[in-house]
Design a protein around this motif. Structure first.
Motif, PDB file in Angstrom:
ATOM      1  N   GLY A   1      -4.619 -16.897 -78.348  1.00  0.00           N
ATOM      2  CA  GLY A   1      -4.548 -16.488 -79.617  1.00  0.00           C
ATOM      3  C   GLY A   1      -3.446 -15.656 -80.102  1.00  0.00           C
ATOM      4  N   GLY A   2      -2.823 -15.127 -80.492  1.00  0.00           N
ATOM      5  CA  GLY A   2      -1.655 -14.530 -81.010  1.00  0.00           C
ATOM      6  C   GLY A   2      -0.648 -14.053 -80.004  1.00  0.00           C
ATOM      7  N   VAL A   3      -0.929 -14.200 -78.707  1.00  0.00           N
ATOM      8  CA  VAL A   3       0.082 -13.836 -77.730  1.00  0.00           C
ATOM      9  C   VAL A   3       0.383 -15.036 -76.849  1.00  0.00           C
ATOM     10  CG1 VAL A   3      -0.592 -11.408 -77.698  1.00  0.00           C
ATOM     11  CG2 VAL A   3      -1.592 -12.968 -76.044  1.00  0.00           C
ATOM     12  N   MET A   4       1.470 -14.952 -76.090  1.00  0.00           N
ATOM     13  CA  MET A   4       1.920 -16.046 -75.246  1.00  0.00           C
ATOM     14  C   MET A   4       1.924 -15.611 -73.787  1.00  0.00           C
ATOM     15  SD  MET A   4       2.859 -18.351 -77.526  1.00  0.00           S
ATOM     16  CE  MET A   4       4.081 -19.451 -76.840  1.00  0.00           C
ATOM     17  N   ILE A   5       1.793 -16.585 -72.907  1.00  0.00           N
ATOM     18  CA  ILE A   5       1.954 -16.305 -71.489  1.00  0.00           C
ATOM     19  C   ILE A   5       2.808 -17.413 -70.898  1.00  0.00           C
ATOM     20  CG2 ILE A   5      -0.245 -17.438 -70.972  1.00  0.00           C
ATOM     21  CD1 ILE A   5      -0.500 -15.507 -68.575  1.00  0.00           C
ATOM     22  N   ASP A   6       3.913 -17.044 -70.259  1.00  0.00           N
ATOM     23  CA  ASP A   6       4.820 -18.064 -69.749  1.00  0.00           C
ATOM     24  C   ASP A   6       4.451 -18.456 -68.324  1.00  0.00           C
ATOM     25  OD1 ASP A   6       5.893 -16.205 -67.975  1.00  0.00           O
ATOM     26  OD2 ASP A   6       7.639 -15.772 -69.224  1.00  0.00           O
ATOM     27  N   ALA A   7       5.241 -19.373 -67.759  1.00  0.00           N
ATOM     28  CA  ALA A   7       4.915 -19.934 -66.443  1.00  0.00           C
ATOM     29  C   ALA A   7       4.912 -18.885 -65.338  1.00  0.00           C
ATOM     30  CB  ALA A   7       5.902 -21.048 -66.105  1.00  0.00           C
ATOM     31  N   SER A   8       5.617 -17.779 -65.535  1.00  0.00           N
ATOM     32  CA  SER A   8       5.653 -16.730 -64.520  1.00  0.00           C
ATOM     33  C   SER A   8       4.597 -15.653 -64.755  1.00  0.00           C
ATOM     34  CB  SER A   8       7.050 -16.080 -64.488  1.00  0.00           C
ATOM     35  OG  SER A   8       7.348 -15.471 -65.732  1.00  0.00           O
ATOM     36  N   GLY A   9       3.745 -15.843 -65.787  1.00  0.00           N
ATOM     37  CA  GLY A   9       2.660 -14.899 -66.044  1.00  0.00           C
ATOM     38  C   GLY A   9       3.032 -13.729 -66.918  1.00  0.00           C
ATOM     39  N   ILE A  10       4.159 -13.820 -67.656  1.00  0.00           N
ATOM     40  CA  ILE A  10       4.589 -12.732 -68.540  1.00  0.00           C
ATOM     41  C   ILE A  10       4.028 -12.951 -69.947  1.00  0.00           C
ATOM     42  CG2 ILE A  10       6.550 -11.445 -69.458  1.00  0.00           C
ATOM     43  CD1 ILE A  10       6.154 -11.315 -66.405  1.00  0.00           C
ATOM     44  N   VAL A  11       3.371 -11.932 -70.479  1.00  0.00           N
ATOM     45  CA  VAL A  11       2.741 -11.994 -71.799  1.00  0.00           C
ATOM     46  C   VAL A  11       3.691 -11.440 -72.852  1.00  0.00           C
ATOM     47  CG1 VAL A  11       0.793 -11.167 -73.189  1.00  0.00           C
ATOM     48  CG2 VAL A  11       0.458 -11.736 -70.778  1.00  0.00           C
ATOM     49  N   ARG A  12       3.731 -12.115 -73.994  1.00  0.00           N
ATOM     50  CA  ARG A  12       4.536 -11.641 -75.115  1.00  0.00           C
ATOM     51  C   ARG A  12       3.883 -12.093 -76.412  1.00  0.00           C
ATOM     52  NH1 ARG A  12       7.112 -15.790 -77.567  1.00  0.00           N
ATOM     53  NH2 ARG A  12       7.626 -17.665 -76.349  1.00  0.00           N
ATOM     54  N   THR A  13       4.441 -11.658 -77.542  1.00  0.00           N
ATOM     55  CA  THR A  13       3.929 -12.048 -78.846  1.00  0.00           C
ATOM     56  C   THR A  13       4.332 -13.474 -79.181  1.00  0.00           C
ATOM     57  OG1 THR A  13       4.173  -9.765 -79.577  1.00  0.00           O
ATOM     58  CG2 THR A  13       3.845 -11.418 -81.284  1.00  0.00           C
ATOM     59  N   ALA A  14       3.409 -14.236 -79.740  1.00  0.00           N
ATOM     60  CA  ALA A  14       3.720 -15.590 -80.181  1.00  0.00           C
ATOM     61  C   ALA A  14       4.426 -15.547 -81.528  1.00  0.00           C
ATOM     62  CB  ALA A  14       2.444 -16.411 -80.300  1.00  0.00           C
ATOM     63  N   THR A  15       5.353 -16.469 -81.723  1.00  0.00           N
ATOM     64  CA  THR A  15       6.015 -16.568 -83.018  1.00  0.00           C
ATOM     65  C   THR A  15       5.128 -17.338 -83.985  1.00  0.00           C
ATOM     66  OG1 THR A  15       7.115 -18.664 -82.563  1.00  0.00           O
ATOM     67  CG2 THR A  15       8.245 -16.639 -81.844  1.00  0.00           C
ATOM     68  N   VAL A  16       5.414 -17.206 -85.271  1.00  0.00           N
ATOM     69  CA  VAL A  16       4.656 -17.930 -86.285  1.00  0.00           C
ATOM     70  C   VAL A  16       4.777 -19.434 -86.060  1.00  0.00           C
ATOM     71  CG1 VAL A  16       4.491 -18.439 -88.753  1.00  0.00           C
ATOM     72  CG2 VAL A  16       4.879 -16.084 -87.992  1.00  0.00           C
ATOM     73  N   ASP A  17       5.970 -19.903 -85.759  1.00  0.00           N
ATOM     74  CA  ASP A  17       6.188 -21.335 -85.542  1.00  0.00           C
ATOM     75  C   ASP A  17       5.400 -21.846 -84.341  1.00  0.00           C
ATOM     76  OD1 ASP A  17       7.829 -21.508 -87.711  1.00  0.00           O
ATOM     77  OD2 ASP A  17       9.703 -21.421 -86.567  1.00  0.00           O
ATOM     78  N   GLU A  18       5.321 -21.031 -83.277  1.00  0.00           N
ATOM     79  CA  GLU A  18       4.579 -21.448 -82.090  1.00  0.00           C
ATOM     80  C   GLU A  18       3.091 -21.584 -82.390  1.00  0.00           C
ATOM     81  OE1 GLU A  18       7.401 -19.524 -78.588  1.00  0.00           O
ATOM     82  OE2 GLU A  18       5.936 -18.289 -79.629  1.00  0.00           O
ATOM     83  N   LYS A  19       2.548 -20.670 -83.166  1.00  0.00           N
ATOM     84  CA  LYS A  19       1.139 -20.750 -83.544  1.00  0.00           C
ATOM     85  C   LYS A  19       0.881 -21.969 -84.417  1.00  0.00           C
ATOM     86  CE  LYS A  19       0.622 -15.705 -83.639  1.00  0.00           C
ATOM     87  NZ  LYS A  19       0.297 -14.548 -84.502  1.00  0.00           N
TER      88      LYS A  19
END
Length: 467
Positions: free
Chosen positions: A49-67
């Protein structure tokens, strides 16, 4: 819709999702319905939901376009509820015995579970648990609404905007009771001692000219601070439930530190409230969310139970930072930090309807309390009900395995007061369902009457029904 049509649409979903993922990230609280019973299976399993997790397990904020990209793909596979399920219900009952049978029947031909099962018939909360000894059943009940897909990929009730309960969270809650008994269900996102030391050294070197904004140092502060580590206990780290804890903790701190705009006017950021206050660089506020329920009402025979209360509260205390960068709990709360925690608690209902992950967190807490109640009070044994489809790993419900979260990408926000800087905050989530279940009060007349009314409206052919 026939299963073959649904499978074709889901296959198209995976092709489109692959173009969005491109081996990198997907929304951490977005994916909702199921392919094999737990959640959309995107192979890499990095979604929820509003955050991202990449292949290495790092969490960050999702962009509007990604959502929006993910929401657009989901629109092709999330069906609108039909019939009575498309109506708002003050009280909707779900038979756990018949739910298990519906799950097993749906999976006979390998078809995905329908959204009605994945979204637990649109339940918004669980308010009641009834034991039906005559039919060897347990009934859970609460308000329900038809659901809709939001632009950010979240799935919420059409009337209130509240997050819908999820089958996969119920399964994780039931399967995690014993682990929670031993270690508790917790989540925390913590800066490292080394990062704190590097940041403190940088902050001591900052000499602002009159009128100069400290924001010019933001990038160097991020680099100095480094990644913040994630700690999880009590539930599988690769589960959607775990992602809910992480995302809720992450978003709470973003709201507190003005890294995200509060959607609730009555809840300003902590930084706004603390501006020009007496800040101490060796102390930082810690906030965490915990269960917030009233005493559980029950009948004398323990066949009827009622769960009431807001569900979530925000607590705070000061962390004392040693010279080596290690944080120790100070046991006392800063007045401004306490005021911010109180405001979040007071406005949690409104906040949960604006930021769906906070609704998801409360739903997870509801489900853990209910799961703990069933196990602790042995309601399945009292009912003569085999709950193994929901409470034991099996082929009927295949839970999605998400990428393990490891750390949070650094984001810095800061306030300078008369005595120093406050740059970040620690915190987390604590789901102590056992304390809630142990706090009971007897209300025999009212609870027995409610149970009779609920069971009298039973539809023998359906796994859910309205009062």
């Amino acid at each position: 819709m026939q299963p073959s049509h649904l499978s074709t649409r889901r296959a198209g979903f995976h092709r489109n999702l692959a173009r969005i993922v491109v081996g990198a990230s997907v929304c951490v609280m977005c994916l909702a319905a199921t392919v094999h019973g737990g959640g959309f299976n995107n192979n890499n399993g990095r979604a929820v939901g509003g955050v991202m997790i990449d292949a290495s397990g790092i969490v960050r904020t999702a962009t509007v376009d990604e959502k929006m990209d993910l929401a657009n793909v989901m629109r092709g596979v999330v069906d609108q509820p039909q019939g009575e399920m498309a109506e708002v219900a003050e009280l909707r009952m779900i038979s756990l015995r018949k739910l298990q049978a519906a799950i097993s029947e749906s999976r006979k031909d390998g078809a995905p579970l329908p959204e009605s099962i994945s979204f637990l018939a649109g339940l918004q909360r669980i308010q009641y648990v009834f034991v039906d000894k005559e039919n060897k059943d347990i009934i859970v009940a609460g308000p329900a609404e038809p659901w809709k897909l939001m632009d950010d990929g979240s799935v919420v009730g059409t009337q209130s905007g509240g997050a819908v309960l999820r089958l996969e969270d119920l399964v994780v809650a039931l399967q995690s009771v014993e682990a929670a008994r031993t270690e508790g269900i917790t989540c925390s996102i913590e800066p490292t001692a080394e990062g704190r030391q590097r940041l403190a050294k940088l902050m001591r070197s900052i000499k602002l000219r009159p009128g100069q904004s400290p924001a010019v140092y933001e990038e160097s502060m991020k680099q100095a601070f480094g990644l913040q580590t994630i700690s999880l206990t009590g539930v599988p780290q690769d589960s959607r439930y775990a992602r809910t804890l992480i995302a809720a903790d992450y978003e709470m701190k973003r709201l507190a530190m003005a890294l995200a705009q509060s959607p609730v006017t009555e809840l300003p950021s902590y930084l706004q409230m603390a501006k020009n206050g007496r800040q101490n660089a060796s102390q930082n506020p810690r906030w965490w969310m915990a269960c917030n329920y009233d005493a559980m009402s029950r009948s004398e025979d323990k066949l009827s139970w009622k769960l009431t209360g807001q569900g979530v509260k925000t607590l705070t205390e000061q962390d004392v930072i040693d010279n080596d960068g290690k944080a120790k709990r100070g046991g006392r709360a800063d007045k401004i930090a306490q005021s911010w925690a109180d405001k979040m608690t007071e406005n949690y209902e409104q906040l949960s309807r604006k930021v769906s992950v906070f609704g998801d967190l409360r739903n997870a807490m509801d489900l853990s309390v209910v799961a703990t109640l069933i196990v602790q009070e042995e309601l399945d044994k009292r009912a003569g009900l085999d709950l193994s489809v929901l409470s034991q790993p099996n082929d009927d419900i295949e839970l999605v395995s998400y990428t393990l979260p490891k750390a949070v990408s650094p984001e810095c926000s800061f306030v300078r007061g008369r005595s120093g800087w406050v740059v970040t905050a620690s915190g987390g989530v604590d789901v102590n369902a056992f304390d809630i279940v142990q706090n009971q009060k007897t209300d025999d007349t009212a609870m027995t009457k409610l149970r009779s009314t609920a069971l009298a409206s039973t539809d023998s052919a359906a796994w859910w029904w309205n009062k």
